[in-house]
Design an enzyme around this catalytic site. Sequence first.
Site, PDB file in Angstrom:
ATOM      1  N   CYS A 121       0.855  -1.177   0.000  1.00  0.00           N
ATOM      2  CA  CYS A 121       0.000   0.000   0.000  1.00  0.00           C
ATOM      3  C   CYS A 121       0.893   1.230   0.000  1.00  0.00           C
ATOM      4  O   CYS A 121       2.124   1.121   0.107  1.00  0.00           O
ATOM      5  CB  CYS A 121      -0.941  -0.013   1.200  1.00  0.00           C
ATOM      6  SG  CYS A 121      -2.369   1.094   1.003  1.00  0.00           S
ATOM      7  N   CYS A 123      -0.204   4.269   1.856  1.00  0.00           N
ATOM      8  CA  CYS A 123      -0.634   5.244   2.862  1.00  0.00           C
ATOM      9  C   CYS A 123       0.453   5.566   3.885  1.00  0.00           C
ATOM     10  O   CYS A 123       0.545   6.705   4.354  1.00  0.00           O
ATOM     11  CB  CYS A 123      -1.911   4.783   3.556  1.00  0.00           C
ATOM     12  SG  CYS A 123      -1.779   3.204   4.420  1.00  0.00           S
ATOM     13  N   CYS A 131      -3.988   6.152  -0.024  1.00  0.00           N
ATOM     14  CA  CYS A 131      -3.453   4.900  -0.569  1.00  0.00           C
ATOM     15  C   CYS A 131      -3.198   4.961  -2.066  1.00  0.00           C
ATOM     16  O   CYS A 131      -3.105   3.926  -2.731  1.00  0.00           O
ATOM     17  CB  CYS A 131      -4.427   3.758  -0.269  1.00  0.00           C
ATOM     18  SG  CYS A 131      -4.798   3.580   1.482  1.00  0.00           S
ATOM     19  N   LYS A 196     -12.348  -4.700   1.817  1.00  0.00           N
ATOM     20  CA  LYS A 196     -11.820  -3.839   2.884  1.00  0.00           C
ATOM     21  C   LYS A 196     -12.784  -2.681   3.083  1.00  0.00           C
ATOM     22  O   LYS A 196     -12.922  -1.809   2.228  1.00  0.00           O
ATOM     23  CB  LYS A 196     -10.429  -3.329   2.513  1.00  0.00           C
ATOM     24  CG  LYS A 196      -9.760  -2.499   3.597  1.00  0.00           C
ATOM     25  CD  LYS A 196      -8.354  -2.105   3.160  1.00  0.00           C
ATOM     26  CE  LYS A 196      -7.645  -1.292   4.221  1.00  0.00           C
ATOM     27  NZ  LYS A 196      -6.284  -0.899   3.772  1.00  0.00           N
ATOM     28  N   ARG A 206      -3.687   3.237  12.452  1.00  0.00           N
ATOM     29  CA  ARG A 206      -3.176   4.482  11.873  1.00  0.00           C
ATOM     30  C   ARG A 206      -2.218   5.173  12.834  1.00  0.00           C
ATOM     31  O   ARG A 206      -1.305   5.877  12.410  1.00  0.00           O
ATOM     32  CB  ARG A 206      -4.351   5.385  11.472  1.00  0.00           C
ATOM     33  CG  ARG A 206      -5.134   4.773  10.314  1.00  0.00           C
ATOM     34  CD  ARG A 206      -6.377   5.537   9.939  1.00  0.00           C
ATOM     35  NE  ARG A 206      -7.085   4.836   8.872  1.00  0.00           N
ATOM     36  CZ  ARG A 206      -8.256   5.187   8.388  1.00  0.00           C
ATOM     37  NH1 ARG A 206      -8.869   6.250   8.879  1.00  0.00           N
ATOM     38  NH2 ARG A 206      -8.826   4.491   7.421  1.00  0.00           N
ATOM     39  N   ARG A 218     -11.208   7.843   3.436  1.00  0.00           N
ATOM     40  CA  ARG A 218     -10.946   6.821   2.426  1.00  0.00           C
ATOM     41  C   ARG A 218     -12.235   6.194   1.886  1.00  0.00           C
ATOM     42  O   ARG A 218     -12.216   5.105   1.340  1.00  0.00           O
ATOM     43  CB  ARG A 218     -10.024   5.746   3.018  1.00  0.00           C
ATOM     44  CG  ARG A 218      -8.643   6.308   3.350  1.00  0.00           C
ATOM     45  CD  ARG A 218      -7.730   5.291   3.992  1.00  0.00           C
ATOM     46  NE  ARG A 218      -6.421   5.908   4.221  1.00  0.00           N
ATOM     47  CZ  ARG A 218      -5.593   5.574   5.187  1.00  0.00           C
ATOM     48  NH1 ARG A 218      -5.928   4.609   6.028  1.00  0.00           N
ATOM     49  NH2 ARG A 218      -4.426   6.177   5.328  1.00  0.00           N
ATOM     50  N   GLU A 234     -16.744  -7.444  -5.287  1.00  0.00           N
ATOM     51  CA  GLU A 234     -15.315  -7.155  -5.135  1.00  0.00           C
ATOM     52  C   GLU A 234     -14.503  -8.449  -5.060  1.00  0.00           C
ATOM     53  O   GLU A 234     -13.462  -8.592  -5.707  1.00  0.00           O
ATOM     54  CB  GLU A 234     -15.080  -6.325  -3.868  1.00  0.00           C
ATOM     55  CG  GLU A 234     -15.494  -4.876  -3.964  1.00  0.00           C
ATOM     56  CD  GLU A 234     -14.414  -4.010  -4.599  1.00  0.00           C
ATOM     57  OE1 GLU A 234     -13.400  -4.552  -5.078  1.00  0.00           O
ATOM     58  OE2 GLU A 234     -14.592  -2.781  -4.619  1.00  0.00           O
ATOM     59  N   LYS A 249     -11.730  -7.509   5.701  1.00  0.00           N
ATOM     60  CA  LYS A 249     -11.228  -6.621   6.755  1.00  0.00           C
ATOM     61  C   LYS A 249     -12.232  -5.503   6.987  1.00  0.00           C
ATOM     62  O   LYS A 249     -12.655  -4.867   6.019  1.00  0.00           O
ATOM     63  CB  LYS A 249      -9.872  -6.051   6.325  1.00  0.00           C
ATOM     64  CG  LYS A 249      -9.232  -5.108   7.324  1.00  0.00           C
ATOM     65  CD  LYS A 249      -7.898  -4.578   6.802  1.00  0.00           C
ATOM     66  CE  LYS A 249      -7.250  -3.669   7.834  1.00  0.00           C
ATOM     67  NZ  LYS A 249      -5.972  -3.107   7.339  1.00  0.00           N
ATOM     68  N   SER A 275      -6.947  -3.604  14.397  1.00  0.00           N
ATOM     69  CA  SER A 275      -6.393  -2.940  15.573  1.00  0.00           C
ATOM     70  C   SER A 275      -7.458  -2.515  16.578  1.00  0.00           C
ATOM     71  O   SER A 275      -7.268  -2.651  17.788  1.00  0.00           O
ATOM     72  CB  SER A 275      -5.573  -1.732  15.143  1.00  0.00           C
ATOM     73  OG  SER A 275      -6.380  -0.816  14.408  1.00  0.00           O
TER      74      SER A 275
END
Length: 327
Positions: A121, A123, A131, A196, A206, A218, A234, A249, A275
């Site tokens: 990625c 980001c 991203c 995602k 982050r 995003r 997707e 995710k 996270s």
Amino acid sequence: MSDTTFHRHRRLRRTQGIRKMVRETFLRKEDLIYPIFVVEGENIKKEVPSMPDVYHVSLDNLTEEMNRLEQHGVLSVIVFGVPGHKDQNGSEAYAEEGIVQKAIRHIKETNPALTVIADTCLCQYTDHGHCGIIEDGVILNDPSLHVLTDTAISQADAGADIIAPSNMMDGFTAAIRKGLDEAGHKDIPIMSYSVKFSSAFYGPFRDAAHSTPSFGDRKTYQMDPPNRLEALREAKSDVEEGADFLIVKPALSYLDIVREVKDETGMPVVAYNVSGEYSMIKSAAQNGWVDEKEVVMEKLTSMKRAGADLIVTYFAVDAAKWIDEEE
């Protein structure tokens, strides 16, 4: 009342031994993938403020961390880099001496038995925190694919076993597959972040990756959380474009999506225990509100039950220890 008028399901729950005999879902150490944040500098092992027991680690401390994984039977790691320099186009993402490239080479030299997955990625590497490539405040899709492909090739050149693109640009799997093949990496699989969602559960990550967007959000490229059918579209697109694994995710609020992606595609599915999910349990456990081991193992097992073959989780080492305790 006669026993024939109802079923005595409790017979199969009477003892621990019987419960294990009829258990349907199993969590194995081989199912666990541990995320690691590698930073520039020396002698660094610094806890991420919002993620207890998760650390920024410099290259000179990386072997100790990898040895810890192997010691407990965690055999896969996904590498995230926090570069010393950021710019508009995220050039450190594809630099030969970029932090992830150096980390991959280091791990493959010192701990060759580990499967190394490279997060692909931009980001963490862009000064704007998005991203992809930006022009007039707009995230450009197709120009971003070129940079992402260069990044994936550089990671494969460094020795990554699996490329895991997480950017959610349209066509990223096809572009990276083509680029890897042309660069001589036809045998390197793609673990695509196929589904995602634009989630509120990413906050602590982050903090760890220093990747908060400097403007906007995003939502124009990550998925809208209410959408189920779009998630399946997707996932199917990524299968057609050459993905070898499909990531969903976050995991916990999207177990229905994990199940449907597994049923619809039959592909290896990876649940990402993100996270925010991690930090909530850590905070509750530190306050004595929940039993950390019991909650974590129940949560990870729910992901396997929903259809996940693999789980990316910051609890990987702890879960491996608890699996050993059960055996």
